[in-house]
Design a protein around this motif. Structure first.
Motif, PDB file in Angstrom:
ATOM      1  N   ASP A   8     -10.088  12.857  -5.166  1.00  0.00           N
ATOM      2  CA  ASP A   8     -10.077  11.405  -5.755  1.00  0.00           C
ATOM      3  C   ASP A   8     -11.365  10.944  -4.816  1.00  0.00           C
ATOM      4  O   ASP A   8     -11.516  10.695  -3.403  1.00  0.00           O
ATOM      5  N   CYS A  11     -10.440   7.145  -2.904  1.00  0.00           N
ATOM      6  CA  CYS A  11      -8.699   7.570  -2.244  1.00  0.00           C
ATOM      7  C   CYS A  11      -8.051   9.292  -1.524  1.00  0.00           C
ATOM      8  O   CYS A  11      -8.190  10.123  -1.898  1.00  0.00           O
ATOM      9  N   VAL A  13      -4.561  10.198  -2.098  1.00  0.00           N
ATOM     10  CA  VAL A  13      -3.212   9.950  -3.428  1.00  0.00           C
ATOM     11  C   VAL A  13      -2.790  11.226  -3.029  1.00  0.00           C
ATOM     12  O   VAL A  13      -2.545  12.011  -2.705  1.00  0.00           O
ATOM     13  N   GLU A  14      -1.501  10.152  -3.256  1.00  0.00           N
ATOM     14  CA  GLU A  14       0.437  11.206  -3.288  1.00  0.00           C
ATOM     15  C   GLU A  14       0.765  10.968  -3.979  1.00  0.00           C
ATOM     16  O   GLU A  14       1.481   9.840  -4.136  1.00  0.00           O
ATOM     17  N   GLU A  15       1.109  12.114  -4.891  1.00  0.00           N
ATOM     18  CA  GLU A  15       1.227  11.640  -6.122  1.00  0.00           C
ATOM     19  C   GLU A  15       2.525  12.101  -6.374  1.00  0.00           C
ATOM     20  O   GLU A  15       2.877  13.849  -6.790  1.00  0.00           O
ATOM     21  N   THR A  29      -2.600   8.529   5.832  1.00  0.00           N
ATOM     22  CA  THR A  29      -2.357   7.304   5.612  1.00  0.00           C
ATOM     23  C   THR A  29      -2.800   6.276   6.505  1.00  0.00           C
ATOM     24  O   THR A  29      -1.553   4.984   6.858  1.00  0.00           O
ATOM     25  N   SER A 110       4.324   6.877  -5.469  1.00  0.00           N
ATOM     26  CA  SER A 110       2.818   7.405  -5.257  1.00  0.00           C
ATOM     27  C   SER A 110       2.500   6.626  -3.673  1.00  0.00           C
ATOM     28  O   SER A 110       3.301   5.464  -3.429  1.00  0.00           O
ATOM     29  N   ARG A 111       1.340   7.062  -2.920  1.00  0.00           N
ATOM     30  CA  ARG A 111       1.305   6.552  -1.756  1.00  0.00           C
ATOM     31  C   ARG A 111       0.250   7.038  -2.086  1.00  0.00           C
ATOM     32  O   ARG A 111      -0.799   7.469  -1.619  1.00  0.00           O
ATOM     33  N   VAL A 112      -1.091   5.949  -1.310  1.00  0.00           N
ATOM     34  CA  VAL A 112      -2.415   5.196  -1.846  1.00  0.00           C
ATOM     35  C   VAL A 112      -3.011   5.070  -0.294  1.00  0.00           C
ATOM     36  O   VAL A 112      -2.453   3.777  -0.883  1.00  0.00           O
ATOM     37  N   ASN A 114      -6.506   3.150   0.433  1.00  0.00           N
ATOM     38  CA  ASN A 114      -7.535   3.014  -0.530  1.00  0.00           C
ATOM     39  C   ASN A 114      -8.723   2.801   0.680  1.00  0.00           C
ATOM     40  O   ASN A 114      -8.692   1.770   1.298  1.00  0.00           O
ATOM     41  N   ARG A 122       1.929   1.223  -1.783  1.00  0.00           N
ATOM     42  CA  ARG A 122       3.086   2.680  -2.277  1.00  0.00           C
ATOM     43  C   ARG A 122       3.904   2.003  -3.232  1.00  0.00           C
ATOM     44  O   ARG A 122       4.162   0.911  -3.441  1.00  0.00           O
ATOM     45  N   GLN A 329     -14.373  13.188  -1.098  1.00  0.00           N
ATOM     46  CA  GLN A 329     -13.348  12.075  -0.489  1.00  0.00           C
ATOM     47  C   GLN A 329     -13.298  13.125   0.888  1.00  0.00           C
ATOM     48  O   GLN A 329     -12.885  12.557   1.846  1.00  0.00           O
TER      49      GLN A 329
END
Length: 778
Positions: A8, A11, A13-15, A29, A110-112, A114, A122, A329
């Motif tokens: 991304d 961001c 992003v951990e989905e 993070t 999710s943990r994001v 930004n 989160r 990214q």
């Protein structure tokens, strides 16, 4: 390599919930603001894999050094960044059952991070063992605007039950470092205090026999609670235990109700506040930020980051595919971590190799700062930021002289430490502490780099020459005359390639020493009158010392192979079996699969060594020389140092090796994101992240300083459609945009500016813009 982090452009992003990778994601993070920071730990209790980490800039502990036997000159202690009070904690109970993602069924996770706004977010749904289900949405940040504070918005929604939610925000100082010797803890409790909706915990680092400074840190918290969007009154139960304070509150809820806890916290250190007023200042600070409220603090955070990105962003254009997102990214992730680690506001602080993301490597300052980080801050920040990095070393000069004296040097010779907090050497590996002396040269090079980039020639007379003379005196005593070679040699050193120890005549170290002596001589000749008082104070015999230095410059020995026409990394390098990394593919990384004995006897190179010298001093060598050395050494380089790939990007780009340059760019930019070396869980490689910036600016864009002016030789990687960046140079700001068919240059300054592009001089009027057509890509 791990491939669970989504690509991304803005961001991380951990989905999906990946508990086996949690420590990696905690590193990725991490948050910081130059004064404090913490890993991406969960606010609520977690029984799975986790490395708790909260850090306060400049606070350290002088731990006992563990060695097999003591040696004269050995550092007294091993300084380590301290894991400080956990300020983010919020215990959550649903009808008495603890919310613990290690024991729940987790979905919609999710943990994001930004990076555009500096906010960690989160979201998840947790089903507890009794079947009760909650939705959690957590946001937090370390404030850039209020740089001793952080804020959390923690939301819990009851999805399928009517009952009670208990929230207990806490401060926990009963923590330890993962790397502590013998499981020791390093904090003593000084005081604690609780009141309605707030609590305070003041800790002091334990006293030691080393008589270093003790640090007090007062951590405080205040909180509010809302129910379905309205701030509510609540009852609060204070909790006190050893090194622990908390305030518990219980709220009845029904299905669909959302409870939000707003937690404000501060970390105030005795570095910045009178020790006897820490608690008072903490209360006032908390009152001020809590009156702002979470939304205003968040808005100020977003604005502060927008101002930073306006100066330092590198924009990559390409196909809307994962490859371009991965490249974009990667560069932004590296820039983001650098910006939140060091702001340049305090010349007592520096850039730790792990920043606010982990404990590994202990001390806060390595040669990485001067060799890798300084160029980034020179080109993207106010001049005072880079100047403060140099002043930091000037303040430590007397300690550097003491460090050298401990090893037997005299007459003001200075050896800067490999690792330090205060200027005193505090590394715990003898072959690095005593032998990796090239760090001295990096500090000298940083002075040169700063002056040529800023034009601040006055710095040399005011601060720089005093440091350069101390370093030059060290080199003059560290070399010795070889009757056999009829040259000056340097014995028993370790170069940047730490997979070689105790070698003779490391090319990089020898060349750097001679250059440093030459540069110091040039500076003395330019500023002799201005530094007359200094020379008298340090008992500098101008004729004798400068004559000796010039003799060393003229007669330094550099190992060289006439057949291959390459500089040898050190004497005896050709005695090794010369293999390439392709010959040992199944053995990598060798630092995790081979014995140290086997590594030392191999030809494999941890990081750029000879090539580091060719990168620093490329104007001293013709293109064919650089090519021969690159072709010889790169195939033997395993890049198991984070500092290695960027140097290879810059040289490969110069040589026209576009595929190799891009391969190395992805490696440096995504080193931590993809966990290339299986060590991201310990923390990020902060200081090498500036190398990613250099890979684009000095590599693909070919930025150099020639004859006191900027010069660019840009090309476009095949994988991109374009890229753009801004550079500050001598107070002027320009933007360069590169596309397949043209280069656009803009001047954001109120005065004209001159620079070269592909050898052609470009004159830009104040606030002017030009588009340069290019026939084809290089």
């Amino acid at each position: 390599m791990k491939n669970y982090i989504k690509h991304d452009p803005w961001c991380v992003v951990e989905e999906g919930f990946y508990p086996e990778y949690n420590e990696i994601t905690e590193s990725l993070t991490s948050l910081g603001n130059g004064r404090m920071g913490q890993r991406g730990n969960f606010e609520e209790h977690f029984s799975g894999k986790t490395l708790l980490g909260n850090y306060v800039a400049g606070v350290f502990y002088p731990d006992k050094t563990r060695v097999g036997w003591w040696k004269n000159g050995y550092p007294r202690y091993f300084a380590k960044v301290l894991n400080a009070c956990n300020w983010i904690g919020i215990d959550v109970k649903i009808d008495g059952e603890t919310l613990d993602l290690g024991l729940c069924t987790v979905s919609e996770y999710s943990r994001v991070l930004n990076m555009k706004e500096g906010i960690l977010e989160r979201r998840f749904v947790a089903t507890l063992s009794g079947g009760k289900q909650v939705r959690v949405h957590a946001q937090r940040f370390c404030s850039i605007a209020d740089d001793e504070a952080g804020a959390i918005r923690y939301s819990v929604t009851a999805l399928n039950f009517e009952g009670k939610i208990t929230l207990t925000p806490f401060l926990d100082g009963d923590i330890s470092n993962k790397d502590s010797n013998y499981g020791e803890k390093f904090w003593d409790e000084i005081r604690k205090e609780t009141a309605f909706g707030e609590a305070y915990l003041e800790m002091r680092t334990k006293d030691t026999p080393f008589k270093t400074e003790l640090f007090n840190v007062c951590t405080g918290m205040k909180f509010d609670i809302s129910l379905n969007g309205e701030i509510v009154d609540f009852q609060c139960k204070p909790v006190k235990a050893e090194k622990y304070v908390a305030c518990g509150t219980e709220l009845p809820v029904k299905t669909g109700d959302e409870v939000v806890l707003y937690k404000y916290a501060v970390n105030l250190a005795s570095l910045n506040h009178p020790t006897d007023q820490l608690l008072t200042h903490a209360k006032a600070y908390l009152q001020r930020i809590s009156e702002k409220g979470f939304d205003q603090m968040k808005a100020e955070q977003i604005q502060a980051w927008a101002e930073r990105w306006d100066k330092n962003d590198i924009v990559i254009e390409g196909d809307s595919d994962s490859r371009t997102d991965a490249a974009q990214q990667g560069i932004r992730f590296n820039i983001f971590q650098l910006e939140q680690t060091y702001t340049g506001e305090d010349d007592r602080l520096n850039i730790g190799p792990k920043g606010f993301t982990g404990e590994k490597y202990g001390g806060s300052t390595y040669w990485d700062t001067e060799a890798y980080c300084l160029p980034f801050y020179l080109a993207t920040a106010d001049q005072k930021v880079a100047r403060n990095l140099l002043i930091y070393r000037h303040k430590h000069l007397q300690k550097a002289i003491e460090n050298a004296a401990n090893l037997g040097f005299k007459d003001g010779a200075a050896l800067y430490p490999m690792v330090t907090m205060t200027g005193e050497e505090c590394h715990n590996e003898w072959e690095i502490t005593f032998e990796e002396i090239h760090r001295n040269g990096a500090i000298a090079y940083a002075i040169y780099d700063y002056i040529r980039h800023t034009g601040d020639e006055g710095y040399l007379a005011e601060y720089g020459l005093e440091v350069l003379i101390g370093i030059a005196r060290f080199w003059a005593q560290r070399v010795n005359w070889s009757g056999d070679k009829q040259k000056y040699v340097m014995l028993g050193v370790t170069g940047p390639n730490e997979y070689e120890n105790n070698v003779n005549n490391n090319f990089y170290t020898n060349y750097l020493a001679a250059w440093c002596l030459r540069y110091t001589l040039e500076g003395l000749n330019r500023h002799k009158a201005a530094v007359g008082a200094l020379l008298q104070n340090i008992h500098f015999d101008f004729e004798v010392e400068t004559a000796k230095w010039q003799h060393i410059v003229d007669n330094m020995y550099y190992p060289y192979d006439a057949e291959r026409q390459v500089y040898l990394q050190q004497d005896g390098f050709l005695d090794k079996e010369l293999l390439t990394v392709d010959d040992i593919a199944e053995h990598r990384p060798i630092n995790q699969k081979w014995s140290w004995d086997r590594i030392l006897r191999s030809c494999f190179i941890k990081q750029a060594d000879v090539l580091q010298g060719l990168y620093f001093f490329e104007e001293d060598f013709d293109l064919d020389t650089i090519r021969r050395n690159f072709d010889f050494y790169e195939p033997m380089t395993v890049h198991e140092s984070s500092l290695s790939p960027c140097v290879h990007v810059i040289l490969a780009a110069k040589l026209g090796y576009k595929e190799k340059a891009y391969e190395m760019y992805l490696r440096t930019s995504r080193l931590d994101l993809d966990d290339y070396n299986n060590d991201t869980e310990d923390g990020l490689h902060i200081t090498s992240m500036a190398g990613t910036w250099m890979s684009v600016i000095k590599g693909f864009a070919g930025m150099r300083i020639r004859n006191g002016a900027l010069s660019f030789s840009p090309y476009l990687p095949d994988q991109w459609k374009g890229y753009s960046f801004r550079i500050t140079f001598k107070g002027q700001v320009i933007r360069i945009s590169v596309t397949p068919h043209h280069i656009e240059v803009e001047n954001f300054s109120n005065q004209s500016v001159s620079f070269a592009v592909d050898g052609a001089l470009i004159e830009l009027d104040a606030n002017g813009r030009k588009v340069l057509e290019i026939a084809q890509q290089k």
